[in-house]
Scaffold this motif. Structure first.
Motif, PDB file in Angstrom:
ATOM      1  N   GLU A  97       0.832  -1.197   0.000  1.00 38.07           N
ATOM      2  CA  GLU A  97       0.000   0.000   0.000  1.00 38.07           C
ATOM      3  C   GLU A  97       0.870   1.252   0.000  1.00 38.07           C
ATOM      4  N   SER A  98       0.461   2.220  -0.783  1.00 27.58           N
ATOM      5  CA  SER A  98       1.157   3.496  -0.839  1.00 27.58           C
ATOM      6  C   SER A  98       0.124   4.599  -1.038  1.00 27.58           C
ATOM      7  N   PHE A  99       0.381   5.724  -0.441  1.00 23.30           N
ATOM      8  CA  PHE A  99      -0.551   6.852  -0.544  1.00 23.30           C
ATOM      9  C   PHE A  99       0.132   8.066  -1.169  1.00 23.30           C
ATOM     10  N   ARG A 100       1.055   7.805  -2.078  1.00 26.56           N
ATOM     11  CA  ARG A 100       1.786   8.862  -2.767  1.00 26.56           C
ATOM     12  C   ARG A 100       1.438   8.915  -4.253  1.00 26.56           C
ATOM     13  N   ASN A 101       0.319   8.297  -4.630  1.00 26.78           N
ATOM     14  CA  ASN A 101      -0.155   8.314  -6.026  1.00 26.78           C
ATOM     15  C   ASN A 101       0.885   7.750  -6.983  1.00 26.78           C
ATOM     16  N   LYS A 102       1.622   6.748  -6.527  1.00 27.20           N
ATOM     17  CA  LYS A 102       2.580   6.066  -7.381  1.00 27.20           C
ATOM     18  C   LYS A 102       2.086   4.660  -7.670  1.00 27.20           C
ATOM     19  N   ILE A 103       2.491   4.121  -8.815  1.00 24.11           N
ATOM     20  CA  ILE A 103       2.087   2.791  -9.230  1.00 24.11           C
ATOM     21  C   ILE A 103       3.283   1.850  -9.185  1.00 24.11           C
TER      22      ILE A 103
ATOM     23  N   GLN B  51       4.515  -1.655 -10.490  1.00 28.18           N
ATOM     24  CA  GLN B  51       4.223  -2.676 -11.477  1.00 28.18           C
ATOM     25  C   GLN B  51       4.776  -4.013 -11.011  1.00 28.18           C
TER      26      GLN B  51
ATOM     27  N   SER C 180      -3.414  -4.759  -3.100  1.00 31.03           N
ATOM     28  CA  SER C 180      -2.668  -3.505  -3.198  1.00 31.03           C
ATOM     29  C   SER C 180      -3.555  -2.402  -3.744  1.00 31.03           C
ATOM     30  N   ASN C 181      -3.265  -1.176  -3.326  1.00 26.24           N
ATOM     31  CA  ASN C 181      -3.948  -0.010  -3.877  1.00 26.24           C
ATOM     32  C   ASN C 181      -3.080   0.719  -4.889  1.00 26.24           C
ATOM     33  N   CYS C 182      -1.926   0.127  -5.206  1.00 31.94           N
ATOM     34  CA  CYS C 182      -0.997   0.810  -6.109  1.00 31.94           C
ATOM     35  C   CYS C 182      -0.351  -0.149  -7.106  1.00 31.94           C
TER      36      CYS C 182
ATOM     37  N   SER D 205      -0.069  -2.506 -10.452  1.00 29.44           N
ATOM     38  CA  SER D 205      -0.561  -2.707 -11.817  1.00 29.44           C
ATOM     39  C   SER D 205      -0.004  -4.020 -12.350  1.00 29.44           C
TER      40      SER D 205
END
Length: 453
Positions: free
Chosen positions: A128-134, A136, A154-156, A158
């Motif tokens: 999980e990350s809350f820095r708007n990064k993806i 892969q 995961s929220n990040c 792809s």
């Protein structure tokens, strides 16, 4: 004798005397953080930590509450993970990494490579990350030929799989999604040539999803979707799985399921979170395509107004009935299930259930207001009741008129049941009175035993 002190009993450390494989197995059942702490016990325990087959790394194990977390936590956690992985001296079975404070994805790729290098066969990744990064998912995971089970949350994350050679050994896949994007996850469900068990869990939003699942060896498909926003129609699932045996669906808003091949399905579970105007329209064609099921678990309101097919092979039926919903559905299912042997009725007592509709004026509230009897005794006894039904289980029994009549009907008309088990509703206090009433019911089977809990 009173003046003399008694010698202290010698306490043997029986755990430390166990064989090393047994000790390693015990350590594999606890988080790695606590397994590492056992190294202070002795030199032998210090050696054991390098041979534990399961690695369980969770940054939340470091804290008692979220309030104690700060940005330095990720640095400390990363150092701990590096240390644990550097000390491994043997292959591992399971690699579990739950990281909820990600500041940098680069170390995570290194940790995954280390787990692959140790020949792990099970991966459990929650990132999980809350820095708007993806982040892969590395191609090394897709290409890893020893991976058997993969759990992703995961929220990040792809998913961009390679064009070929993906998951050559993967048999179990569990994906948790949060407001998923079709393009990011759909490919994941169709690049597993030997996948046998797939679970899709998570929260969906306003956008209608169109998922295609293609897995030639898939035997079990579970779909558990919750709503992050109301007011949407069902999603669309196109499933190409010729060997599918079990379909397990739990949804608030029922999706449209297009099964390209459904002849092999023998276990069906359809559970809805609330009444919805689209349930009958969507569930009817699905039930028609899989009418050869042997075991079925249904919510009654899913079938409200639904045209039911004949279930000629059905052996076990579990029907969830809610307040005010139609008991005649039970009658219809009994008529259409001539070989039914085991019946489970689960009466859910709820305060309120909402029916969603496109027209806001048609929104209707259902409550526990008593509206009179809903059960109508069938004119003829279904074949399954008179000739095949062996066991009857009733859960959530509240002693209401309909429940008593249904119980009486099944007991009196069943010719072969050998057991009826009744579990009372948690707030029902009339068990003694109920026992006396049940005794008065005549049983059509001489060997049937009635038990009440």
């Amino acid at each position: 004798m009173g003046s003399q002190s008694k010698p202290r009993a010698i306490i043997k450390d029986r755990i430390s005397q166990l064989p090393e494989p047994v000790l390693c197995h015990i350590l594999s059942l606890i988080p790695t953080k606590y397994a590492v702490r056992t190294s202070v016990l002795s030199k032998r325990w210090k050696k054991l930590r390098a041979f534990v087959p399961n690695i369980d790394l969770d940054d939340k194990h470091e804290h008692f509450s979220e309030r104690n977390r700060d940005r330095n936590d990720y640095v400390h956690f990363a150092m701990f993970v590096d240390r644990v992985l550097s000390l491994l001296e043997t292959d591992i079975h399971m690699f579990r990494l739950h990281c909820s404070i990600v500041e940098d994805f680069a170390p995570i790729e290194g940790w995954i490579r280390s787990a692959i290098g140790c020949n792990a066969v099970e991966f459990d990744l929650r990132i999980e990350s809350f820095r708007n990064k993806i982040f892969q998912l590395p191609h090394s995971v897709f290409k890893y030929n020893k991976l058997v089970a993969l759990k992703l949350n995961s929220n990040c994350l792809s998913y961009v799989p390679p064009e070929s050679g993906c998951f050559p050994s993967l048999k179990f896949l569990h994906v948790t999604v949060c407001f998923p994007n079709n393009e990011l996850v759909e490919k994941l469900f169709s690049c597993c040539p030997v996948l046998e068990d797939l679970t899709i869990d998570g929260v969906v939003g306003y956008d209608v999803l169109n998922f295609k699942i293609s897995a030639p060896e898939l035997k079990t498909l579970r779909i558990r979707l919750r709503l992050g926003a109301l007011g949407i129609d069902g999603n669309n699932f196109s499933v190409n799985a010729p060997k599918l045996e079990k379909l397990d669906v739990t949804e608030v808003i029922f999706s449209n399921y297009n099964l390209e091949s459904s002849k092999s399905i023998v276990n069906l579970y359809l559970i809805g979170g609330c009444s919805h105007h689209g349930f009958p329209k969507l569930s009817a064609p699905l039930l028609a395509r899989i009418s050869k099921v042997k075991n079925m678990y249904l919510s009654a309101f899913l079938l409200k107004g639904c045209s039911l097919p004949a279930f000629g092979n059905l052996k076990e039926l579990k029907l969830v009935v809610r307040n005010r919903y139609h008991w005649e559905l039970l009658t219809e299912l009994l008529k259409r299930s001539p070989k039914l042997e085991h019946l489970i009725l689960e009466h859910e007592h709820e305060l309120c259930c909402t029916t969603f509709s496109d027209d806001e004026e048609e929104v209707e509230e259902y409550s526990t207001v008593y509206l009179g009897p809903q059960w109508n005794t069938p004119e003829t006894v279904p074949i399954c009741v008179s000739s095949h039904l062996k066991t009857i289980t009733i859960r959530g029994f509240g002693g209401g008129y309909d429940e008593m009549e249904v119980t009486k009907y099944l007991l009196e008309n069943g010719k072969v049941p050998n057991k009826m088990v009744i579990y009372s509703f948690v707030f029902f206090c009339g068990s003694e009175k109920l026992d006396k009433e049940l005794v008065m019911f005549q049983s059509g089977s001489r060997t049937c035993q009635v038990e009440f809990f």
